[in-house]
Each structure stands twice: as C-alpha cells, then as structure tokens.
Design a protein around this motif. Structure first.
Motif, PDB file in Angstrom:
ATOM      1  N   UNK A 110      65.778 -19.696 -34.274  1.00 33.92           N
ATOM      2  CA  UNK A 110      64.963 -20.053 -35.444  1.00 33.92           C
ATOM      3  C   UNK A 110      64.975 -21.564 -35.664  1.00 33.92           C
ATOM      4  N   UNK A 111      64.649 -22.301 -34.600  1.00 38.69           N
ATOM      5  CA  UNK A 111      64.662 -23.763 -34.617  1.00 38.69           C
ATOM      6  C   UNK A 111      63.472 -24.245 -33.793  1.00 38.69           C
ATOM      7  N   UNK A 112      62.601 -25.041 -34.384  1.00 38.24           N
ATOM      8  CA  UNK A 112      61.367 -25.437 -33.712  1.00 38.24           C
ATOM      9  C   UNK A 112      61.452 -26.772 -32.972  1.00 38.24           C
ATOM     10  N   UNK A 113      62.559 -27.491 -33.124  1.00 37.00           N
ATOM     11  CA  UNK A 113      62.675 -28.810 -32.478  1.00 37.00           C
ATOM     12  C   UNK A 113      64.000 -28.919 -31.732  1.00 37.00           C
ATOM     13  N   UNK A 114      64.188 -28.063 -30.748  1.00 34.81           N
ATOM     14  CA  UNK A 114      65.444 -28.027 -30.015  1.00 34.81           C
ATOM     15  C   UNK A 114      65.571 -29.157 -29.010  1.00 34.81           C
ATOM     16  N   UNK A 115      64.438 -29.720 -28.566  1.00 34.30           N
ATOM     17  CA  UNK A 115      64.444 -30.757 -27.552  1.00 34.30           C
ATOM     18  C   UNK A 115      63.449 -31.849 -27.922  1.00 34.30           C
ATOM     19  N   UNK A 116      63.552 -32.963 -27.233  1.00 35.93           N
ATOM     20  CA  UNK A 116      62.606 -34.051 -27.480  1.00 35.93           C
ATOM     21  C   UNK A 116      61.184 -33.667 -27.089  1.00 35.93           C
ATOM     22  N   UNK A 117      61.067 -32.746 -26.175  1.00 40.40           N
ATOM     23  CA  UNK A 117      59.762 -32.297 -25.688  1.00 40.40           C
ATOM     24  C   UNK A 117      59.259 -31.119 -26.512  1.00 40.40           C
ATOM     25  N   UNK A 118      58.027 -31.212 -26.991  1.00 39.29           N
ATOM     26  CA  UNK A 118      57.456 -30.109 -27.767  1.00 39.29           C
ATOM     27  C   UNK A 118      57.255 -28.874 -26.894  1.00 39.29           C
ATOM     28  N   UNK A 119      56.942 -29.068 -25.611  1.00 37.81           N
ATOM     29  CA  UNK A 119      56.748 -27.921 -24.716  1.00 37.81           C
ATOM     30  C   UNK A 119      58.062 -27.170 -24.512  1.00 37.81           C
ATOM     31  N   UNK A 120      59.140 -27.902 -24.273  1.00 41.09           N
ATOM     32  CA  UNK A 120      60.439 -27.252 -24.117  1.00 41.09           C
ATOM     33  C   UNK A 120      60.868 -26.588 -25.411  1.00 41.09           C
ATOM     34  N   UNK A 121      60.651 -27.251 -26.524  1.00 38.24           N
ATOM     35  CA  UNK A 121      61.028 -26.681 -27.821  1.00 38.24           C
ATOM     36  C   UNK A 121      60.294 -25.376 -28.086  1.00 38.24           C
ATOM     37  N   UNK A 122      59.084 -25.272 -27.602  1.00 32.98           N
ATOM     38  CA  UNK A 122      58.274 -24.077 -27.853  1.00 32.98           C
ATOM     39  C   UNK A 122      58.573 -22.956 -26.863  1.00 32.98           C
TER      40      UNK A 122
END
Length: 517
Positions: A110-122
């Motif tokens: 339940x976290x939308x910003x796990x990485x610097x990359x939006x693609x990886x986060x998604x």
C-alpha cells in the motif's frame, strides 16, 4: 503420511554402492596443491535420490586445527537466494494466497512511491526482485550501516542504473528487500520462517544463520579472506552484521544438509522420507529462466578454445542460474561472502547434484568449477578432461595476483581539520561522521572505521579535494583502501559541504551532505 515406498520408483532411485575413492583422492590432491589458499572444504554429491559422497577437507580454523567433516558448518553466501525464493513461494503460491510473486509491491505494501522510477513503483513484483530485474547497481557497502527495517526507505532513494525488466544486475540489496517482505507476509522473523517452512521439512537439522546462531563450541568453519597474500580470519561480529539482509547470503550449512537440499530440488514435492514439502511445479518455476544473463564470468574461464569443454550460464531464474555443460542442461549458482565461496550444480535430466564450499577466496569459482566438471563427467560416464594436475595449474594460472595499493601517508592535509570534521548524510546510505583524534582524521560509517590521509600535495582545490581512506577495526583487511572526495559549495565557508565516497562505488558513489546542527 509416509509416501517413500511409492515415491522411490518414480525417482529412479537404485540400491547399491558407488566407488567414491576417486572423488576423495582427486579433491584431496587438488585441495593440498593450493598451498593454504583454502583452509577448509565441504563437499557433497548426489545422484538418483542417493547421497554418493559427503565429506570435508582441511581444518575448521588455524588455531585448533580440528578437521572439517560432513557436519561442519560453512557460510554458503549467495546459495541462500534459492532458499529465500523457495520460502517466498511457500508463503504465497504454495498456499494459494491472493498475494503472490506477481502481485505488485505497490498493492502489497500500500505504497505508491517505492522507487525513484514511477514504472517500478507501479509494476515491480517479488518476481522482479528475485530475478534481478530491477536495474540497480550493487551498492553493497550500504549494508555496513543498514538494518532490515530500513530497507524500504533506503532503496526508495537509490539511483537507477539500467532498464526495468530488460537487464540483469545482480543485487544483494533486493534480496534484503525480499527478506523484509517475507517477514511482512509471514508475520515472523525471516530466520524462524525459513526454519519452519524449509529446514524442518527437509530435515536440515544443522543448518542455521549468521544472524542468530551461537557458534561457540560448534562444528563451524571460520571464514578466511586473502588480503594481498595474507589470510585473515573474518570477525564473527562483521559476518553477523553483513548477513543482516539474511535472504541474500545469511545461511550456514553442512555437506549433509546441502545434499538434502539438492535432492529436493532434483526430485521436488517430497523430502527423503516421502513427506510433502512443496509442489514440484513450484520447484520447476524457481528453476525456470526469468531473466537473460548478458555476460557470465564463468565463460571467461571455461569456454572453447581456452578449455576442452564449455560451461554456459544463459539465464537467471529465482535464486538459480540455468545453462549447459557438455550438452546437458544445468541449474547452478555461486555463493560468495566474506570468508567463504560456494558452488552448487544440478544436472536435472540425470539427477546429479554437486555442492562445494571453501573457506577462502576462489576467484570466479575456478577451483570449484573444475571439481564439479570432474565429478559430473565421472557420473555421466564421460571421459573426464580435468585431472588433479590440470585443476591445480589452471586455478593458479587464472587467479590474478593481488597488488597492495601504495601511497604516501605523510602529506599534510591542505586545510585545517575543522574543514573536514562533522556529520554528513545521504538519503540512501544514511549517516557518516568524521572526527579528529590525536591530530589524525577518522571516518566512521556504520560498523566501519577508517583512517584518513591526504592524497597528495597538489590536491588542494576546495572544490576537488581528495583523500585516501584505510579501513581499521572490524573491517580491517575486509574493505579495500580507496578514495574520498571533499567538495565545498560556498567558498566563503570554513568547512566542506559534501563527501563523495568513491571507494564504495566508482560508478554511482554516495554523496553525503553536511548536517548543520
């Protein structure tokens, strides 16, 4: 329920004895010719559901000189990754839970910003972490100052190197990430879950972890590291900290226990007593290629015409590599951690498995790969192209000599100590401090401490001032000497604002900013 009687014929398990004297003589001869490079060696060989050979060579340590046996614990380093992947599947796929290895981490945590990359986060999943598909540099030295509970926040700040799902970049940090997720999914510690879900069902009674085991008085082989020609014992306090991200390399095991692990991976589903462990389809999924290996170091040393036969590593599964040797498919993985190198090779179609571990540095697993090739040839009924003489000479000829760095330690620092002294921070790496003790500058990062020396008399520009760092204390002989760059953003200030720790990563060095109290 005992299923062994019905199960054995399906495995093609045969009764009878196998002459292992040739294996013992070969390993003994090659171990002896290494001139003390390795203090101890652990080995087990299986075929068709039987343990053909399990033994040890050398000594557990250079103080007591107690002989290594098939019950001696060795660090297995990266071989731990396959155990971690199996545990993940046990907690998800094998139980039919809605959250599995292809569920996005975003929805799982339940976290939308796990990485610097939006693609990886998604889109990133457990499978991406396990298959090294995230595209990050190693950043291994973060582990000197990193706890399991911090892994999510720290990796959130790491810079990205390569394309997502289109690169193979081996990462211990992301297996540390998996360690955190295992505890999140299993509601217990990683070590407890591994014991309950993997070790106990496979009756790996002696296996344990650097993080939790008390090795005093135990049948344990101390790890040794070669530091410019001299062997040093790796401190246990260091190994415990380095193994904090336990899922990447924290397991210690024996030749006997690793034989059980190999037979399970070759046979699937059941343990030796016929009790259910995990679906065979899951074991196959762990071995299946999920990422392409662009370049494998084994091919630098074992490829025609350099050698009579080639060893290929073409793909990465989940804690396993797949490739081929002499036309046979192999499943394999190496494990390297400070003080230990290990290797496992499975030949699924002929039910062969070979495991070895040494205390010392086996450069690119050259020595152990020769052992595996020799034994596999014998068991396949092929004419071996490797013998003891070849193994001894090939290992020595292809292991690069270490040259200790030399630099002058008598240059005065071009600026007053107050310019350097202070606390610094990097969002991914955490905090670093520099202090002055008895007129000498000292650097501390997590459990690591360093003496600092001015690089040379010409390195005086405030925007580009370099120093050498030499590891001391618990990491002495473990971390190589390196460089650190000091930067001053405002020339009117009487201090440096930034420390670039080039010694940790020359491609993406961490940049620590001064903390103003």
């Amino acid at each position: 329920m005992k299923l062994l009687a019905a199960f054995l014929p399906l495995l093609g398990i045969v009764s009878g004895t196998v002459d292992t004297s040739g294996i013992a003589a070969y390993v003994s001869d090659t171990f002896a010719c290494n001139g003390g490079t390795y203090k101890g060696l652990s080995i087990s060989v299986v075929q068709n559901g039987q343990v053909l050979y399990s033994d040890g060579f050398g000594v557990r340590d250079t103080v007591g000189n107690v002989a290594v046996s098939n019950k001696t614990l060795f660090g297995i380093g990266g071989l731990t990754k396959a155990f971690t992947a199996a545990l993940v599947y046990n907690l998800t796929v094998d139980k039919g839970y809605s959250r599995d290895v292809d569920t996005s981490l975003r929805s799982m945590l339940d976290d939308k910003t796990l990485f610097r990359s939006s693609m990886r986060s998604r889109y990133a999943t457990l499978r991406d972490l396990l298959a090294h598909r995230m595209g990050y540099n190693q950043h291994n030295f973060m582990r000197l100052n990193l706890n399991r509970s911090q892994i999510i926040e720290r990796i959130r700040e790491l810079p990205i190197k390569s394309r997502f799902r289109d690169s193979y970049r081996h990462s211990n940090l992301f297996y540390g990430y998996v360690t955190y997720l295992v505890e999140f999914l299993g509601n217990n510690t990683f070590e407890t879950l591994m014991q309950q879900k993997v070790f106990d069902p496979l009756q790996m009674a002696d296996s344990s972890f650097f993080t939790t085991a008390d090795f005093s008085g135990k049948n344990y082989a101390s790890g040794y590291i070669d530091n410019y020609g001299t062997a040093y014992e790796v401190p246990m306090d260091f190994l415990k900290k380095w193994a904090e991200l336990s899922g990447s390399g924290g397991i210690v095991s024996t030749a006997d226990d690793m034989a059980k692990w190999m037979m399970f991976n070759l046979n699937g589903t059941y343990n030796q007593q016929g009790n259910y462990v995990m679906k065979s389809s899951i074991v196959k999924d762990l071995h299946k290629p999920w990422n392409r290996i662009q370049s494998a170091s084994v091919e630098d040393h074992f490829k025609k015409p350099k050698t009579d036969h080639s060893v290929f590593h073409s793909s990465y599964g989940l804690g396993w590599k797949s490739g081929s040797y002499r036309g046979y498919d192999i499943i394999t993985h190496g494990g390297s951690t400070y003080g230990y190198d290990s290797l496992i090779t499975l030949v699924p179609h002929t039910q062969i498995g070979v495991y070895t571990a040494v205390t010392g540095n086996d450069h690119d697993y050259i020595y152990q790969t020769n052992i595996h090739n020799k034994i596999i040839d014998e068991l396949l009924g092929l004419t071996p192209w490797v013998n003891a003489t070849y193994t001894c000479s090939y290992s020595k000829d292809n292991t690069p000599a270490q040259t200790a760095p030399t630099f002058a330690k008598n240059y005065p620092f071009p600026y007053d100590a107050s310019y350097y002294v202070g606390d610094y921070t990097d969002a991914a790496y955490g905090n670093l401090s520099i202090s002055e003790e008895a007129g000498n500058l000292k650097m501390k990062y997590g459990i690591a401490t360093f003496d600092m020396f001015s690089q040379d008399a010409d390195s005086v520009a405030p925007t580009n001032n370099r120093s050498y760092i030499v590891s001391t204390g618990i990491t002495h002989t473990i971390i190589d000497d390196g460089q650190v760059l000091f930067k001053q953003n405002n020339l009117t200030m009487s201090h440096f604002d930034e420390v670039v720790l080039e010694a940790f990563d020359d491609d993406q060095p961490p940049k620590f900013q001064r903390i103003h109290h």
